[in-house]
Design an enzyme around this catalytic site. Structure first.
Site, mmCIF file in Angstrom:
data_model
loop_
_atom_site.group_PDB
_atom_site.id
_atom_site.type_symbol
_atom_site.label_atom_id
_atom_site.label_comp_id
_atom_site.label_asym_id
_atom_site.label_seq_id
_atom_site.Cartn_x
_atom_site.Cartn_y
_atom_site.Cartn_z
ATOM 1 N N ARG A 57 75.258 47.192 37.450
ATOM 2 C CA ARG A 57 75.730 47.944 38.615
ATOM 3 C C ARG A 57 76.381 49.247 38.154
ATOM 4 N NH1 ARG A 57 77.510 42.524 39.207
ATOM 5 N NH2 ARG A 57 76.611 41.438 41.016
ATOM 6 N N LYS A 64 81.481 41.613 39.054
ATOM 7 C CA LYS A 64 82.286 41.340 40.256
ATOM 8 C C LYS A 64 83.238 40.183 39.988
ATOM 9 C CE LYS A 64 79.314 43.046 43.978
ATOM 10 N NZ LYS A 64 78.552 42.665 45.170
ATOM 11 N N HIS A 103 71.736 52.194 42.530
ATOM 12 C CA HIS A 103 71.363 50.800 42.803
ATOM 13 C C HIS A 103 69.848 50.624 42.845
ATOM 14 C CE1 HIS A 103 73.785 47.254 43.405
ATOM 15 N NE2 HIS A 103 72.918 46.789 44.287
ATOM 16 N N ARG A 151 68.636 49.434 39.609
ATOM 17 C CA ARG A 151 68.904 47.993 39.441
ATOM 18 C C ARG A 151 67.813 47.171 40.147
ATOM 19 N NH1 ARG A 151 73.123 44.084 38.741
ATOM 20 N NH2 ARG A 151 73.499 42.712 40.530
ATOM 21 N N HIS A 168 74.218 37.722 39.772
ATOM 22 C CA HIS A 168 74.283 37.247 41.156
ATOM 23 C C HIS A 168 74.943 35.870 41.198
ATOM 24 C CE1 HIS A 168 70.637 39.876 42.522
ATOM 25 N NE2 HIS A 168 71.776 40.523 42.613
ATOM 26 N N TYR A 186 63.774 39.679 45.774
ATOM 27 C CA TYR A 186 62.757 40.388 44.988
ATOM 28 C C TYR A 186 61.384 39.746 45.087
ATOM 29 C CZ TYR A 186 66.853 42.765 43.238
ATOM 30 O OH TYR A 186 68.010 43.485 43.175
#
Length: 285
Positions: A148, A172, A243, A246, A269, A278
Site C-alpha cells: 500500500r 494495517k 492503489h 497494487r 488482507h 481479483y
C-alpha cells in the site's frame, strides 16, 4: 447483561484476542451502537441475550430506509460478528441474525493496468531528472510488491533484506508481514540508494527509504502526483492512483498462476473474501 456491558466485553475481545487496532474496534462497535440507539428510540426493552430475529429484522427494515445497500450489508455483518462472539462465550446458543441475509451488492471492480501499460509507465520516467531514479523505483516497488502507499512511504532501509530478497512491511493495525522482492525492484532500490546518499538527510528520517528534496519522508499525495504525472506523460486514458499498481500486481499474479491464499498473505488482507475480487477481473484485457 445489558448492551453496554456486552459491548465492552466484545471490544476487549477484539483488542486482546483478535489484536485489532482502536480504529477497527470503533468501526465494529459503531453498528452495535446503532442497534442500541434504535432500541432506545423504539422503547424496546430487550437484552442482547434475549433479542430475537423479529426485532432484528425490524431494525434492518428501519436502517434500509436510511442507508445504501453497502452500508446495510456492513451493519448486518457487524452484528453477526457480535452475536457470534456471544455464542463463542456460551452466552447464547444460536445467533438471532444468522438467517438474515445482507442485500446483494454489485461488485465494484478495481481499475487495473495491463503489463504493457505498466511497462510504458515505468519507461516514461525521465532518469535525467534529479528525482527520476527515485520515482522509477517507487513505481517498480509499488507494482513489484503490491504494498500500500501508506506502507511505501514508511518503508525503512533496515526492513529491506537484500540477501533474502524480502521486505518487512508494517501494514494495517501495525501488523507486520514479509513480502517477496523481485530482482528488478531490488536493482532499482540499489540504484536509488546510491543517489539518496547524496541528499542532506533529516536525522529523523535516516532509516526511511524514499525521501523528498529536503531529506524528509514523502507524503502520500506526492506519491499520487508521481503516478498521475507518469500516466499523463503516456496519455493513459484510465484514471489511476498508487492503489492501481497494487491491484495490477495482484491481478497479474493470479493470471500467472498464483493461488488466492498466497496473494492474500502478500497483500496483507485480513479476509480472503477481499482478495477474491481479483477472480472477477478480466485479467487478460
Amino acid at each position: 447483561m445489558d448492551w453496554f456491558g456486552a459491548l465492552k466485553y466484545y471490544q476487549d475481545y477484539l483488542k486482546i484476542e483478535r489484536g485489532l487496532s482502536d480504529n477497527s474496534i470503533e468501526n465494529y462497535s459503531f453498528d452495535i451502537k446503532k442497534l442500541i440507539k434504535w432500541l432506545e428510540t423504539s422503547s424496546i426493552k430487550v437484552t442482547p441475550l434475549k433479542i430475537n430475529r423479529e426485532i432484528l429484522q425490524e431494525f434492518i427494515y428501519h436502517i434500509a430506509k436510511e442507508v445504501n445497500p453497502r452500508s446495510q450489508s456492513r451493519i448486518i455483518s457487524g452484528l453477526k460478528g457480535f452475536f457470534n462472539y456471544l455464542i463463542f462465550e456460551q452466552l447464547i446458543k444460536d445467533s438471532p441474525i444468522s438467517n438474515i441475509e445482507a442485500p446483494k451488492l454489485e461488485k465494484k471492480l478495481p481499475q487495473v493496468l495491463s503489463e504493457e501499460e505498466i511497462s510504458k509507465l515505468i519507461k516514461s520516467i525521465d532518469l535525467n531528472h534529479g528525482f527520476g531514479q527515485r520515482n522509477k523505483t517507487i513505481i517498480e516497488v509499488l507494482y513489484g510488491t503490491g504494498i500500500r502507499v501508506s506502507e511505501l512511504v514508511n518503508l525503512k532501509l533496515s526492513n529491506i533484506f537484500f540477501k533474502e530478497n524480502i521486505l518487512k512491511v508494517n501494514g494495517k493495525g501495525d501488523k507486520e508481514r514479509f513480502v517477496p522482492l523481485g530482482k528488478i525492484a531490488l536493482d532499482e532500490i540499489k540504484a536509488y540508494i546510491k543517489l539518496r546518499d547524496n541528499l542532506k538527510i533529516d536525522l529523523k528520517f535516516t532509516d526511511i527509504l524514499f525521501l523528498n528534496r529536503y531529506g524528509r519522508v514523502l507524503t502520500r499525495s506526492m506519491i499520487f502526483k508521481i503516478i498521475t504525472d507518469a500516466s499523463k506523460s503516456i496519455k493513459l486514458e484510465k484514471k489511476i492512483s498508487p492503489h492501481t499498481l497494487r491491484h495490477s500486481f495482484a491481478t497479474h499474479l493470479l493470471k500467472n498462476g498464483a493461488d488466492l491464499r498466497t496473494i492474500q498473505l502478500i497483500l496483507g488482507h485480513e479476509s480472503i473474501t477481499t482478495t477474491e475480487i481479483y477472480t472477477h477481473l478480466d485479467t487478460f484485457h
